[in-house]
Design a protein around this motif. Sequence first.
Motif, PDB file in Angstrom:
ATOM      1  N   SER A 121      53.360  51.143  43.752  1.00 38.99           N
ATOM      2  CA  SER A 121      52.683  50.197  42.790  1.00 38.99           C
ATOM      3  C   SER A 121      51.219  50.288  43.103  1.00 38.99           C
ATOM      4  O   SER A 121      50.968  50.200  44.318  1.00 38.99           O
ATOM      5  CB  SER A 121      53.228  49.226  42.379  1.00 38.99           C
ATOM      6  N   ASP A 122      50.350  50.150  41.891  1.00 39.89           N
ATOM      7  CA  ASP A 122      49.025  49.719  42.051  1.00 39.89           C
ATOM      8  C   ASP A 122      48.905  48.335  42.878  1.00 39.89           C
ATOM      9  O   ASP A 122      47.800  48.085  43.760  1.00 39.89           O
ATOM     10  CB  ASP A 122      48.201  49.691  40.868  1.00 39.89           C
ATOM     11  N   TYR A 123      49.938  47.405  42.702  1.00 40.22           N
ATOM     12  CA  TYR A 123      49.453  45.921  43.269  1.00 40.22           C
ATOM     13  C   TYR A 123      49.715  46.063  44.587  1.00 40.22           C
ATOM     14  O   TYR A 123      49.096  45.237  45.277  1.00 40.22           O
ATOM     15  CB  TYR A 123      50.396  44.974  42.532  1.00 40.22           C
ATOM     16  N   ALA A 124      50.702  46.791  45.206  1.00 38.81           N
ATOM     17  CA  ALA A 124      51.000  47.088  46.534  1.00 38.81           C
ATOM     18  C   ALA A 124      49.562  47.717  47.003  1.00 38.81           C
ATOM     19  O   ALA A 124      49.142  47.427  48.013  1.00 38.81           O
ATOM     20  CB  ALA A 124      52.041  47.901  46.993  1.00 38.81           C
ATOM     21  N   THR A 180      46.530  47.453  45.844  1.00 35.72           N
ATOM     22  CA  THR A 180      45.654  46.564  45.906  1.00 35.72           C
ATOM     23  C   THR A 180      45.772  45.683  47.090  1.00 35.72           C
ATOM     24  O   THR A 180      44.766  45.109  47.635  1.00 35.72           O
ATOM     25  CB  THR A 180      45.727  45.652  44.531  1.00 35.72           C
ATOM     26  N   HIS A 201      54.344  40.905  48.580  1.00 35.46           N
ATOM     27  CA  HIS A 201      54.292  41.526  47.348  1.00 35.46           C
ATOM     28  C   HIS A 201      55.571  42.384  47.248  1.00 35.46           C
ATOM     29  O   HIS A 201      55.663  42.705  45.766  1.00 35.46           O
ATOM     30  CB  HIS A 201      53.055  42.514  47.432  1.00 35.46           C
ATOM     31  N   ASN A 235      59.541  41.988  44.315  1.00 39.74           N
ATOM     32  CA  ASN A 235      59.940  43.252  43.314  1.00 39.74           C
ATOM     33  C   ASN A 235      60.821  44.083  43.723  1.00 39.74           C
ATOM     34  O   ASN A 235      61.642  44.673  42.795  1.00 39.74           O
ATOM     35  CB  ASN A 235      58.551  44.041  43.122  1.00 39.74           C
ATOM     36  N   GLN A 282      49.266  47.107  36.073  1.00 41.57           N
ATOM     37  CA  GLN A 282      49.905  47.505  37.384  1.00 41.57           C
ATOM     38  C   GLN A 282      49.331  46.878  38.410  1.00 41.57           C
ATOM     39  O   GLN A 282      49.802  46.883  39.537  1.00 41.57           O
ATOM     40  CB  GLN A 282      49.907  49.174  37.307  1.00 41.57           C
ATOM     41  N   ALA A 283      48.077  46.638  38.401  1.00 39.88           N
ATOM     42  CA  ALA A 283      47.291  46.129  39.511  1.00 39.88           C
ATOM     43  C   ALA A 283      47.733  44.720  40.181  1.00 39.88           C
ATOM     44  O   ALA A 283      47.364  44.479  41.243  1.00 39.88           O
ATOM     45  CB  ALA A 283      45.647  46.481  39.334  1.00 39.88           C
ATOM     46  N   VAL A 284      48.259  44.163  39.243  1.00 36.30           N
ATOM     47  CA  VAL A 284      48.509  42.683  39.572  1.00 36.30           C
ATOM     48  C   VAL A 284      50.133  42.571  39.857  1.00 36.30           C
ATOM     49  O   VAL A 284      50.881  43.185  39.186  1.00 36.30           O
ATOM     50  CB  VAL A 284      48.294  41.745  38.591  1.00 36.30           C
ATOM     51  N   ASN A 285      50.487  41.533  40.860  1.00 39.30           N
ATOM     52  CA  ASN A 285      51.892  41.687  41.079  1.00 39.30           C
ATOM     53  C   ASN A 285      52.520  41.005  39.934  1.00 39.30           C
ATOM     54  O   ASN A 285      52.244  39.921  39.656  1.00 39.30           O
ATOM     55  CB  ASN A 285      52.151  41.043  42.549  1.00 39.30           C
TER      56      ASN A 285
END
Lengths: 320, 685
Positions: free
Chosen positions: A212-215, A217, A232, A236, B116-119
């Motif tokens: 994922s993008d948040y990982a 990030t 993170h 999830n 998508q970029a934030v958890n």
Amino acid sequence: MLRFILRRLMLAFVTLAFLLVIVTLIPNIAPGDPARKIAGGTASPERLMQVTESLGLRDSVLTQLQKLATSVFTLDFGDSFSVAAGEPVMSLVWSALGNSAKLVILALIVIVPLSVLGGLVTAYKKDTWIDRTIINVGIAFSAIPDFVAGVFLLAFLAVPVDFFKVQAAAPPGSSPLVQIQHLLLPVIAVLMVYFGYIARVTRAGTITALDSDYARTAFMRGLSIPQVFRKHIARNALQPTVAVLGTQLGYLFGGMVALERVFGYQGVGNLILRAVDRADYPVLRAGVLAVAVIYMLATLSADLLIAYMNPRARQSLGDN
Amino acid sequence: MTVTESHTPEPADLAAAPALAVDGLEMSYVVRGTPRKILRGVTFEVRQGEAYGLVGESGCGKSTTAYAALRYLPSNGVIDAGRVLSGGEELTAMSAIELRKFRAERASMVFQDPVQAVNPVLKIGTQVAEAFQVMGQSKAEARVSALAALERVHIAAPESVMERYPHQLSGGMLQRVVIAMGLACDPTLLVLDEPTTGLDATVEAEVLDLVRELRSELNSAILLIAHNLGVIRTMCDRVGVMYAGRIVEEGTVAEVFDNPSHPYTKGLLNSIPRRGLRKTDSELFSIPGAAPPIGASLPNCTFVDRCPIATDLCRTDVPPIVQRSDGHWTRCHHVDRLDEVPEPEKVTVKYDIGTEQVIGVEGVSKTFRQRGRDVPALVGVNLGFAEGETLGLVGESGSGKSTLAKTMLGVHAPDEGGAITLRGRTMADKATSRIEESVRAISMVFQNPDSALNRAWTVRRILHRSVVKLTGVKGAAADRRVEEIAEGMQLSTRHLDMRPRQLSGGLKQRVAIARAFAGDPEVVVCDEPTSALDVSVQAAILNLLARLQNEERSSYLFISHDIGVVRYLADRIAVMYLGRIMEIGATQTMFEGVNHPYTEALLSAVPSVDGVAENRIPLTGSIPSPANPPPGCVFHTRCHRAIAGLCEVTEPELVELSPGHSIKCHLTVEQLNEPIKADVVATLS
Ligand SMILES: Nc1ncnc2c1ncn2[C@@H]1O[C@H](COP(=O)(O)OP(=O)(O)OP(=O)(O)O)[C@@H](O)[C@H]1O
Ligand code: SF4
Ligand code: SF4
Ligand SMILES: [Mg+2]
């Protein structure tokens, strides 16, 4: 949230009511005469009549249902007929539940950390030999039926190595440690069955989270790998794992019939099996209902845990 | 363009090492054991205080380059050769700890999709604060900094945003949050990969304003990837055009966009409608063929298979770097023959629009009920479609565009009193109760062909079913009709036997269009049909739509957030806001004369690839909830021309200013023509 719990409890009641009907019907529609099974082939007609009478099978199905419902609420299912003649059904069920609980809890303590760790590692090392080895070993083991695994463990561990015990039940009055020692082999057998399954569910969830993008990030922010996992990934990635554990818990309680047999353990599965065998319908009914209640509680707690982990699930629960 | 001038690096900057230097970078992805080349020697520099743009078709390696700039490799990525440096330090030689320190303190990255970029499971405050904690701040300090960071990106009510979860914020707000996190370390290098692609035009403009403002504040270097060339033009100083893992042309944005010197760049630029181009003027150019797949072994000039002026030399020799002007170079053997790159074809056919109204939307309102409340999604909409006419529909997301489309299709029934008419006769509300003729009359093309096409079926079967269902033709006749339609869409027989997943995005959209035309519809509703496609593929689809319309005489309701595309294709444009038509008129009129204040703001938000600096009218705040529309003129809460005491009290009527051009506003033409007060205008420079 509260509404969600209430709704789920309502649903549980409906399911339970439905199950109650089925359980009531079992002796009525089961092939053969239950009374004959209990009393034995040579019993006199009077004796048969008497047994039928005390089984409640002469009442109408509706009356039987009503009686059973009362039993549920008073937690009194009368006495056992044949499994342990004369003993209160509930005391049999409680003791079997206690035994099962020991086995299940110990199994969870071993299985959950190991297989979750396995899932995390394989996800992080996706498509490497580490991943392939762990996953394939897991798949291979879970393809073995639990009782076969049990028999193998008996033959290759319990027989040559004194430390491992053939009997899963420790002698009465043993210390907790000794009890655990006795339970080791069945726990290992359960581990073999479940490791691959849970590890793969965890692996899939973790791969999604890692991709994922948040990982990304989080990595780009300069967090270390353990930090990213802890802050993170975990909440999830582990949601599917929790859901699976919730549904499997009920199975562990009621479904380990063969394994309990192999290790001569008096768990719920074994109890139900013996009740079927000897047509001990009060015990059968109480056992099945107990497993059902545990199953419902387990899935409900899993759902609540997921709601705690995921605010979106929390919200959609609140909406309904 | 003044952008380049105002950011001429200071002498001190010139002396310093570039914030990012990528030097001969070659990278592969290992797929099923085989390494597949993706970057084939990428070289460029981003100096301090400079914004550098990367453009190119999907899959050419832009994101891979962006990740490499922070030395983030996907688990299967391998660097084969080359170096990445920042401030003179070599990232490709750093230890894991040094790299983490570099990322924490000196560089940041912003991704395309803020959702998508934030958890999803952590509160915004926690996540923003984390960016400060990695730099060594305590928890309490980090919270204070996080709040300040959110204020810095002008988010409304930052304290309450801190306590919220991602799903409770809009896309625009989330992108601000993500940028706030990215700026935590005052990065010397900020990498933005398609930061505004998922956002509405007006939100996009706001986010770009923000980046621009922060940039002048920070003096950080920016690497910006965007497929919208207009965004690159307005935001960047220099641009690199990437093709198949290599930069083929580089220079200042003005040089590259106004004097493209590589056949590929020329093709890209010719495939977007520039300088107010209309379908009546010329077709759009579509680069033939498709970008090579990753790992393909390519000839010396990677572009040779699609290049209109290629010669044998291009296969045998590596094209040289040819300097065009100071800092503007291209990698091509035949720069002298660039004139031979074909221009888009002039349109010779005449588009004639019928006079009779085919489909009418008459007094249509649509009120949804949500948790016991009325949510008016459409309010008194009147529209008519003449034969062969395209009506463009624009408006921010949430303005009711898709609801209108669905009501026309009979997915929703309109409220009492409204009706959809076919040649004057009222159709049944729901598609299920419409007679066959009415069902056939309206069809639809969706934004995402993936979800619209049955994945298990071959293209032939998909089309066959629509033909049988909509026209009643059966057997051999239906087979013939399928092939006819496919031919019209430039789909070959080979494509007919493939399944959707074997087709590229553009081909899939062709299938979706083919299906929409299967029943000889009167109106085709196109809901963002090209927004998921590359510009060159988009060009081919737009050409196809224009041609089909002329041949089949059907009308289009064309919904798009890309004003340039709407302007190209539409004969008339309707602007929607909170379920109401705010302005409607002929395309020509809309771009020349007076506009409704909302249209005025929308048009000013469009970043133009032609580099005309425009004054942008910011639309402050977000679109109000349709459940709770403002009283009076629904636009008054964001209107830069609102008249106090009138606009918030009385809702204006739709007034005809000139034949066919109506606006829903209290102001007179004279008032609308007055220049806007300087303080509301954000100047782009
Ligand atoms: N981890 C990966 N493993 C294998 N292939 C990959 C991986 N990541 C990307 N690719 C492929 O590499 C190619 C280039 O990817 P990249 O994301 O850099 O392109 P891009 O120019 O950013 O495209 P877009 O405009 O679609 O974002 C694509 O064909 C993509 O499918
Ligand atoms: S080198 Fe040849 S093939 Fe490549 S872009 Fe130039 S003319 Fe075309
Ligand atoms: S009516 Fe008033 S608020 Fe509405 S658009 Fe016109 S000027 Fe603005
Ligand atoms: Mg990309």
